[in-house]
Enzyme design. Sequence first.
Site, PDB file in Angstrom:
ATOM      1  N   PRO A  10      91.747 123.135 -93.408  1.00 29.02           N
ATOM      2  CA  PRO A  10      90.473 122.846 -92.739  1.00 29.02           C
ATOM      3  C   PRO A  10      90.421 123.603 -91.425  1.00 29.02           C
ATOM      4  O   PRO A  10      91.383 123.574 -90.656  1.00 29.02           O
ATOM      5  CB  PRO A  10      90.535 121.330 -92.482  1.00 29.02           C
ATOM      6  N   CYS A  93      94.417 117.221 -84.635  1.00 32.54           N
ATOM      7  CA  CYS A  93      93.597 117.943 -83.655  1.00 32.54           C
ATOM      8  C   CYS A  93      93.972 117.514 -82.234  1.00 32.54           C
ATOM      9  O   CYS A  93      93.858 116.347 -81.883  1.00 32.54           O
ATOM     10  CB  CYS A  93      92.110 117.687 -83.916  1.00 32.54           C
ATOM     11  N   HIS A 164     101.487 119.872 -90.779  1.00 34.95           N
ATOM     12  CA  HIS A 164     101.463 121.044 -89.906  1.00 34.95           C
ATOM     13  C   HIS A 164     102.764 120.943 -89.111  1.00 34.95           C
ATOM     14  O   HIS A 164     102.911 120.069 -88.255  1.00 34.95           O
ATOM     15  CB  HIS A 164     100.228 121.002 -89.005  1.00 34.95           C
ATOM     16  N   GLY A 204     101.500 125.772 -91.586  1.00 38.22           N
ATOM     17  CA  GLY A 204     101.847 126.328 -90.278  1.00 38.22           C
ATOM     18  C   GLY A 204     102.605 127.626 -90.397  1.00 38.22           C
ATOM     19  O   GLY A 204     103.742 127.654 -90.862  1.00 38.22           O
ATOM     20  N   GLY A 225      96.057 128.705 -93.418  1.00 34.80           N
ATOM     21  CA  GLY A 225      94.836 128.677 -92.625  1.00 34.80           C
ATOM     22  C   GLY A 225      94.422 130.053 -92.172  1.00 34.80           C
ATOM     23  O   GLY A 225      93.705 130.776 -92.874  1.00 34.80           O
TER      24      GLY A 225
END
Length: 343
Positions: A10, A93, A164, A204, A225
Amino acid sequence: MKDHRLSVAPMVDRTDRHFRFLVRQISRKVRLYSEMTVDQAVLRGNRERLLAFHPEEHPVALQLAGSDPKSLAEAARIGEAFGYDEVNLNLGCPSERAQRGGYGACLLGDPGRVAEILRAMAEAVRVPVSVKLRLGLEGRETYPELAGMVERFAEAGVRVFIVHARSALLGLSTRANREIPPLRHGWVYRLKADFPQLTFALNGGVRTLEEALAHLGRVDGVMLGRAVYEDPFVLAEADRRVFGLDRRPTRLQVARRLRAYLEEEALRGTPPWAVLRHALNLFRGQPKGRLWRRLLAEGRSLTALDRALRALEDEEVKEGGQEEDPDPKGHPQAALGPARGRV
Ligand SMILES: Cc1cc2nc3c(=O)[nH]c(=O)nc-3n(C[C@H](O)[C@H](O)[C@H](O)COP(=O)(O)O)c2cc1C
């Protein structure tokens, strides 16, 4: 458990429906995640605009953020009704805004509340509820604490953990938080060894499909990502090498499909640039990759896309390029071209 072998992370302002559609043309199977969407936006905002997606996007997950069990459960229910295959809770986040709102990584400081949230969400929907978390907070993370959280969240009904593999430093920018805390992929391997019945996807710093395949020997899934946004064709061999499908689309095939999509979207009132901006990196590392980028960025229209397509089709003829993969059983990694391995 649903297939989490390979997924696209995301990413706010990146993984909207248009970018996800583009990625879906490259891989039929990779799992897609929405941008983080705050529960209150789902409850009060324009749902069609926030949540609607193209039927080709499946499997696709909705990532939610929030801190209140009731409203997150309700947002999850709405997401399920829209057809999402999974609902994911953001526990990673580190932004100031997220801290002010009490959601994202700061929730890792209150695992009891997270468990309560997850239980409420899992009770509200039939689709799997997953979490995307960091290793811990402030660089004070310890493996036993992380394992304790996993155990607790599993008791609350979560089977899929996307990790992550770095901690969150709440005083730093989100960007610094993707670079400064060290990566500890070994902790994700260890979680899988300690909780073999649960599904773990590692996230990650994974840059290539080759690297992803190496991790897949130790965990259930890998999530990429930035590497995908910067060069979507990093997934060119995903269907063949990860999912066993006999398929490898070319960049031009994808670009032509995007053209048809742009026309469909125009009927819904989508401005062409909303789609095209995500296609700038489609030919990254290719002979005319920069020309492609420039033509799209300058024109920002269907006409610009046509011009760019013509420019690249000429190149295809000149170089004797072929639409179909000339040697599907050959050396697939070689076909990834110069972009492979770029860091
Ligand atoms: C522009 C951008 C936006 C991001 N937005 C989100 C988000 O909405 N939700 C989330 O869980 N992570 C978000 N992330 C973090 C990524 O999902 C991922 O965990 C991180 O980039 C590390 O993976 P990578 O090294 O493969 O990029 C974002 C990352 C970037 C670069």
